[in-house]
Design a protein around this motif. Structure first.
Motif, PDB file in Angstrom:
ATOM      1  N   ASP A  17     -49.849  44.702  81.371  1.00 40.51           N
ATOM      2  CA  ASP A  17     -48.536  44.707  82.012  1.00 40.51           C
ATOM      3  C   ASP A  17     -47.860  43.367  81.781  1.00 40.51           C
ATOM      4  O   ASP A  17     -48.520  42.342  81.620  1.00 40.51           O
ATOM      5  N   LEU A  18     -46.530  43.383  81.787  1.00 40.98           N
ATOM      6  CA  LEU A  18     -45.787  42.135  81.666  1.00 40.98           C
ATOM      7  C   LEU A  18     -45.882  41.364  82.969  1.00 40.98           C
ATOM      8  O   LEU A  18     -45.815  41.958  84.048  1.00 40.98           O
ATOM      9  N   PRO A  19     -45.996  40.057  82.882  1.00 38.72           N
ATOM     10  CA  PRO A  19     -45.976  39.278  84.129  1.00 38.72           C
ATOM     11  C   PRO A  19     -44.577  39.307  84.722  1.00 38.72           C
ATOM     12  O   PRO A  19     -43.586  39.483  84.007  1.00 38.72           O
ATOM     13  N   ALA A  20     -44.478  39.114  86.014  1.00 40.58           N
ATOM     14  CA  ALA A  20     -43.173  39.042  86.672  1.00 40.58           C
ATOM     15  C   ALA A  20     -42.419  37.831  86.143  1.00 40.58           C
ATOM     16  O   ALA A  20     -43.018  36.813  85.783  1.00 40.58           O
ATOM     17  N   PHE A  21     -41.113  37.946  86.093  1.00 43.22           N
ATOM     18  CA  PHE A  21     -40.261  36.857  85.648  1.00 43.22           C
ATOM     19  C   PHE A  21     -40.353  35.724  86.662  1.00 43.22           C
ATOM     20  O   PHE A  21     -40.212  35.929  87.861  1.00 43.22           O
ATOM     21  N   SER A  22     -40.569  34.482  86.170  1.00 44.18           N
ATOM     22  CA  SER A  22     -40.754  33.352  87.083  1.00 44.18           C
ATOM     23  C   SER A  22     -39.520  32.484  87.275  1.00 44.18           C
ATOM     24  O   SER A  22     -39.520  31.616  88.134  1.00 44.18           O
ATOM     25  N   GLY A  23     -38.476  32.694  86.475  1.00 44.17           N
ATOM     26  CA  GLY A  23     -37.225  32.028  86.811  1.00 44.17           C
ATOM     27  C   GLY A  23     -36.681  30.960  85.900  1.00 44.17           C
ATOM     28  O   GLY A  23     -35.583  30.483  86.138  1.00 44.17           O
ATOM     29  N   GLY A  24     -37.374  30.532  84.852  1.00 42.44           N
ATOM     30  CA  GLY A  24     -36.849  29.484  83.991  1.00 42.44           C
ATOM     31  C   GLY A  24     -35.783  30.005  83.040  1.00 42.44           C
ATOM     32  O   GLY A  24     -35.826  31.153  82.605  1.00 42.44           O
ATOM     33  N   ILE A  25     -34.819  29.157  82.684  1.00 46.40           N
ATOM     34  CA  ILE A  25     -33.699  29.544  81.822  1.00 46.40           C
ATOM     35  C   ILE A  25     -34.194  29.969  80.439  1.00 46.40           C
ATOM     36  O   ILE A  25     -33.784  31.011  79.923  1.00 46.40           O
ATOM     37  N   GLU A  26     -35.055  29.188  79.819  1.00 39.62           N
ATOM     38  CA  GLU A  26     -35.539  29.542  78.483  1.00 39.62           C
ATOM     39  C   GLU A  26     -36.362  30.826  78.512  1.00 39.62           C
ATOM     40  O   GLU A  26     -36.246  31.663  77.626  1.00 39.62           O
ATOM     41  N   GLU A  27     -37.183  30.975  79.548  1.00 39.20           N
ATOM     42  CA  GLU A  27     -37.954  32.219  79.698  1.00 39.20           C
ATOM     43  C   GLU A  27     -36.999  33.401  79.878  1.00 39.20           C
ATOM     44  O   GLU A  27     -37.210  34.472  79.302  1.00 39.20           O
ATOM     45  N   ALA A  28     -35.938  33.210  80.645  1.00 39.92           N
ATOM     46  CA  ALA A  28     -34.960  34.282  80.883  1.00 39.92           C
ATOM     47  C   ALA A  28     -34.272  34.677  79.582  1.00 39.92           C
ATOM     48  O   ALA A  28     -34.117  35.870  79.291  1.00 39.92           O
ATOM     49  N   LYS A  29     -33.865  33.692  78.795  1.00 40.86           N
ATOM     50  CA  LYS A  29     -33.204  34.004  77.527  1.00 40.86           C
ATOM     51  C   LYS A  29     -34.140  34.763  76.590  1.00 40.86           C
ATOM     52  O   LYS A  29     -33.734  35.724  75.937  1.00 40.86           O
ATOM     53  N   GLU A  30     -35.390  34.333  76.532  1.00 44.17           N
ATOM     54  CA  GLU A  30     -36.363  35.011  75.675  1.00 44.17           C
ATOM     55  C   GLU A  30     -36.635  36.433  76.177  1.00 44.17           C
ATOM     56  O   GLU A  30     -36.694  37.378  75.391  1.00 44.17           O
ATOM     57  N   ARG A  31     -36.778  36.587  77.467  1.00 46.15           N
ATOM     58  CA  ARG A  31     -37.029  37.914  78.045  1.00 46.15           C
ATOM     59  C   ARG A  31     -35.841  38.836  77.773  1.00 46.15           C
ATOM     60  O   ARG A  31     -36.020  40.015  77.470  1.00 46.15           O
ATOM     61  N   PHE A  32     -34.617  38.307  77.868  1.00 42.55           N
ATOM     62  CA  PHE A  32     -33.429  39.095  77.600  1.00 42.55           C
ATOM     63  C   PHE A  32     -33.394  39.533  76.135  1.00 42.55           C
ATOM     64  O   PHE A  32     -33.106  40.694  75.836  1.00 42.55           O
ATOM     65  N   LYS A  33     -33.734  38.631  75.209  1.00 38.37           N
ATOM     66  CA  LYS A  33     -33.786  38.999  73.784  1.00 38.37           C
ATOM     67  C   LYS A  33     -34.806  40.116  73.558  1.00 38.37           C
ATOM     68  O   LYS A  33     -34.556  41.055  72.804  1.00 38.37           O
ATOM     69  N   LEU A  34     -35.953  40.002  74.197  1.00 37.10           N
ATOM     70  CA  LEU A  34     -36.993  41.018  74.046  1.00 37.10           C
ATOM     71  C   LEU A  34     -36.578  42.341  74.694  1.00 37.10           C
ATOM     72  O   LEU A  34     -36.912  43.419  74.188  1.00 37.10           O
ATOM     73  N   ALA A  35     -35.822  42.273  75.775  1.00 37.03           N
ATOM     74  CA  ALA A  35     -35.302  43.487  76.415  1.00 37.03           C
ATOM     75  C   ALA A  35     -34.328  44.190  75.471  1.00 37.03           C
ATOM     76  O   ALA A  35     -34.339  45.423  75.357  1.00 37.03           O
ATOM     77  N   ILE A  36     -33.493  43.424  74.790  1.00 32.58           N
ATOM     78  CA  ILE A  36     -32.573  44.000  73.808  1.00 32.58           C
ATOM     79  C   ILE A  36     -33.366  44.689  72.699  1.00 32.58           C
ATOM     80  O   ILE A  36     -33.027  45.801  72.277  1.00 32.58           O
ATOM     81  N   ALA A  37     -34.447  44.061  72.256  1.00 35.59           N
ATOM     82  CA  ALA A  37     -35.293  44.672  71.220  1.00 35.59           C
ATOM     83  C   ALA A  37     -35.894  45.980  71.723  1.00 35.59           C
ATOM     84  O   ALA A  37     -35.976  46.964  70.971  1.00 35.59           O
TER      85      ALA A  37
END
Length: 152
Positions: A17-37
């Protein structure tokens, strides 16, 4: 189904399972890119993914299970609000994105039960409606990415 890192994880029940989002800006941007994928994989392979029903659409939307990068996406997007060029446009796009995500999830869910209810339609019609909603939410993902200067 063509193999990609996104769909391999989503459809493999033994994957972590994916870990819960922890809140950092760079992590958020990367997670958003992966969500788009993940959404691009869903749209590019929609007919194959939906052969076994609406739950697979819900897996990709992050509303069923915790393997898609769409899981917890609203928390990710809200954390990026201050990074946007125009907070009003960003918020409006985020609200539209969320509305289409909820509509797609609802149609995908209904597709699993329509044959056993008094609702009019078939699983295929509900899955077609869900796909239209996913197309629209993907458009808003592009708008959000542009506000954040994220190349997708």
């Amino acid at each position: 189904l063509p193999s990609s890192p996104a769909n391999a994880l989503l459809l493999d029940t033994s994957s972590p399972d994916l870990p819960a989002f922890s809140g950092g800006i760079e992590e958020a941007k990367e997670r958003f890119k992966l969500a788009i994928a993940d959404i691009d994989d869903l749209l590019n392979n929609y007919d194959v993914i939906t052969k076994s029903g609406g739950d697979n659409v819900r897996l990709y939307l992050g509303t069923q299970g915790v393997k898609s990068h769409m899981y917890g996406i609203m928390k990710v997007l809200k954390s990026l609000k201050e990074e946007a060029d125009d907070i009003v446009e960003y918020t409006e796009a985020m609200d539209s994105f969320e509305a289409y995500k909820n509509q797609a999830e609802g149609a995908a869910y209904q597709s699993m039960f329509v044959e056993h209810s008094s609702a009019k339609g078939t699983p295929e019609t509900f899955l077609k409606t869900a796909k239209g909603d996913v197309v629209n939410l993907r458009k808003y993902m592009g708008d959000l990415a542009a506000q954040l200067h994220i190349d997708v």
